[in-house]
Design an enzyme around this catalytic site. Structure first.
Site, mmCIF file in Angstrom:
data_model
loop_
_atom_site.group_PDB
_atom_site.id
_atom_site.type_symbol
_atom_site.label_atom_id
_atom_site.label_comp_id
_atom_site.label_asym_id
_atom_site.label_seq_id
_atom_site.Cartn_x
_atom_site.Cartn_y
_atom_site.Cartn_z
ATOM 1 N N ASP A 330 0.909 -1.091 0.172
ATOM 2 C CA ASP A 330 0.139 -0.196 0.082
ATOM 3 C C ASP A 330 0.914 1.424 -0.038
ATOM 4 O O ASP A 330 1.551 1.571 1.030
ATOM 5 C CB ASP A 330 -0.949 -0.118 1.261
ATOM 6 C CG ASP A 330 -1.829 1.034 1.140
ATOM 7 O OD1 ASP A 330 -1.900 1.996 0.463
ATOM 8 O OD2 ASP A 330 -3.052 0.678 1.734
ATOM 9 N N ARG A 332 0.180 4.337 -0.348
ATOM 10 C CA ARG A 332 -0.543 5.745 -0.071
ATOM 11 C C ARG A 332 0.017 6.487 1.140
ATOM 12 O O ARG A 332 0.556 5.883 2.130
ATOM 13 C CB ARG A 332 -2.090 5.415 -0.066
ATOM 14 C CG ARG A 332 -2.669 4.971 -1.010
ATOM 15 C CD ARG A 332 -4.194 4.333 -0.844
ATOM 16 N NE ARG A 332 -4.511 3.403 -0.056
ATOM 17 C CZ ARG A 332 -5.530 3.020 0.498
ATOM 18 N NH1 ARG A 332 -6.601 3.275 0.066
ATOM 19 N NH2 ARG A 332 -5.585 2.055 1.167
#
Length: 403
Positions: A330, A332
């Site tokens: 991930d 982000r």
């Protein structure tokens, strides 16, 4: 929020040309580095770091310095948001012999800190290891290079921070108690990385509204604000319905852009269904906020997201596909969302999410998530494997009952 013995003392010591111990306390086993503005490092400092603290001597530099010195990435380095961006090792071109001695390494650090130096003043490879730090610093990647660089920038305005990992006599990273003992015996102030993150979040605002208007939708009219993030230039839309006050928790959704799911209604993911569910919930509640973050494909961008689709079609799950492309599972960051909430005056959230990590990050940035509201979406044959991976490997809070 900032420990009184932590940040101010360290900043003051660095201002006077001294050193500080930075403890990276956002990991399961905290570790530390000794650090100093590169321009203030002495031969005695280098000798002490090499003989008593035993780690590799690195220097965290900003993008401006890296570009001015034309320093390329170190070949074969590990990529990913959690990995340091090592550049090629360097040496001062003049005034050094082998480059390994304490005076030689001091000279190289001083060249890297000299704002008038150019690529003609260094050679590669060498005995000093530069690490590139992005403009976001600890708000983009909370680790030792960014922490050292941010501290030196806050204390002195300089763009180069020398640091060295502190090892114990067994050659392992020193733990918290050992770092405190070292700090006491050498009279070096300690600063904690978590305090630095909170300090920057509370004292800096790097998002601002560039335009606003009203958008009529199937869920009624929303006020739309476009926030620009000065650290990366991205512009994030924010949809707002109704009025908010400081004391009432706000119904909110932090939604990462998904062109394929939000616009094309792809069945590969549940993104479009979650966005629709959040809009419906806000309409029914009468007020709320949706922050639409421009980080397609869990932060890897649309082209790489489609490449990941091809890998998934050949048997990879969504995590392994990202990893094979050289990204984190991930990629982000929710820092911009926290800053937008702050600018809107929102302190308490009723957050619509299935992602426990998102809740943890909001807490880390000083926001109070008083309630998590699940966003259940009906699994389909086309996305059931994707949802299971999100639950089993990414820790998402999902109930996957499926006929």
């Amino acid at each position: 929020m900032v420990r009184p013995e932590s940040l101010p003392q360290a900043v003051e010591r660095l201002k006077r040309g001294g050193t500080a111990v930075l403890i990276v306390d956002n990991t399961r086993e905290p570790y530390g580095v000794i650090m100093q503005a590169a321009r203030d490092v002495t031969a005695s400092s280098v000798n002490l770091w090499a003989t008593e603290f035993r780690g590799v001597i690195c220097v965290a530099i900003g993008e401006k310095t890296a570009n001015r010195l034309s320093l390329p990435p170190m070949p074969g380095r590990t990529s990913g948001a959690d990995s340091p961006e090592f550049l090629v090792s360097v040496e001062a071109r003049r005034g050094v012999s082998t480059g390994i001695s304490a005076p030689d390494r001091m000279a190289t650090l001083h060249i890297l800190a000299d704002e008038s130096a150019t690529e003609t003043d260094i050679v590669s490879p060498g005995h000093i290891f530069p690490v590139l730090v992005r403009n976001s610093g600890v708000l983009g990647r909370a680790s030792e290079a960014e922490g050292a660089h941010d501290l030196v920038r806050i204390a002195t305005g300089a763009d180069a921070a020398a640091y060295c990992h502190i090892l114990n006599v067994e050659g392992l990273l020193a733990g918290s108690s050992e770092l405190v003992s070292i700090s006491t015996s050498h009279d070096i102030p300690i600063v904690y990385l978590s305090d630095l993150v909170h300090y920057r979040m509370e004292n800096e605002l790097f998002v601002h509204v560039v335009s606003e208007g009203v958008v009529p939708t199937d869920h009624g009219p929303f006020r739309v604000l476009l926030y620009k993030n000065e650290l990366d230039g991205l512009v994030h839309p924010v949809l707002i319905k109704g009025e908010m006050d400081d004391n009432t928790p706000v119904l909110a959704r932090i939604h990462s852009q998904c062109l394929t799911g939000d616009v094309f209604h792809s069945w590969r993911c549940d993104c479009g269904d979650q966005l629709s569910g959040a809009l419906t919930a806000i309409r029914e509640h009468g007020s709320g906020v949706i922050i639409y973050l421009r980080q397609e494909g869990r932060g890897i961008g649309l082209p790489n997201k489609v490449r990941a689709y091809a890998l998934q079609d050949r048997g990879k799950d969504t995590v392994d596909a990202n990893l094979e492309l050289g990204f984190d599972a991930d990629h982000r960051s929710f820092v911009a969302a926290a800053q937008i909430f702050r600018d809107l005056g929102i302190k308490k959230l009723r957050l619509m999410t299935n992602n426990a990590q998102k809740i943890a990050e909001m807490f880390d940035f000083g926001l109070d998530v008083v309630e998590r509201i699940a966003l259940p979406t009906p699994p389909r044959n086309e996305n059931l494997g994707y949802l299971r991976t999100k639950k089993d490997r990414l820790g998402h809070l999902l109930d996957l009952k499926h006929d």
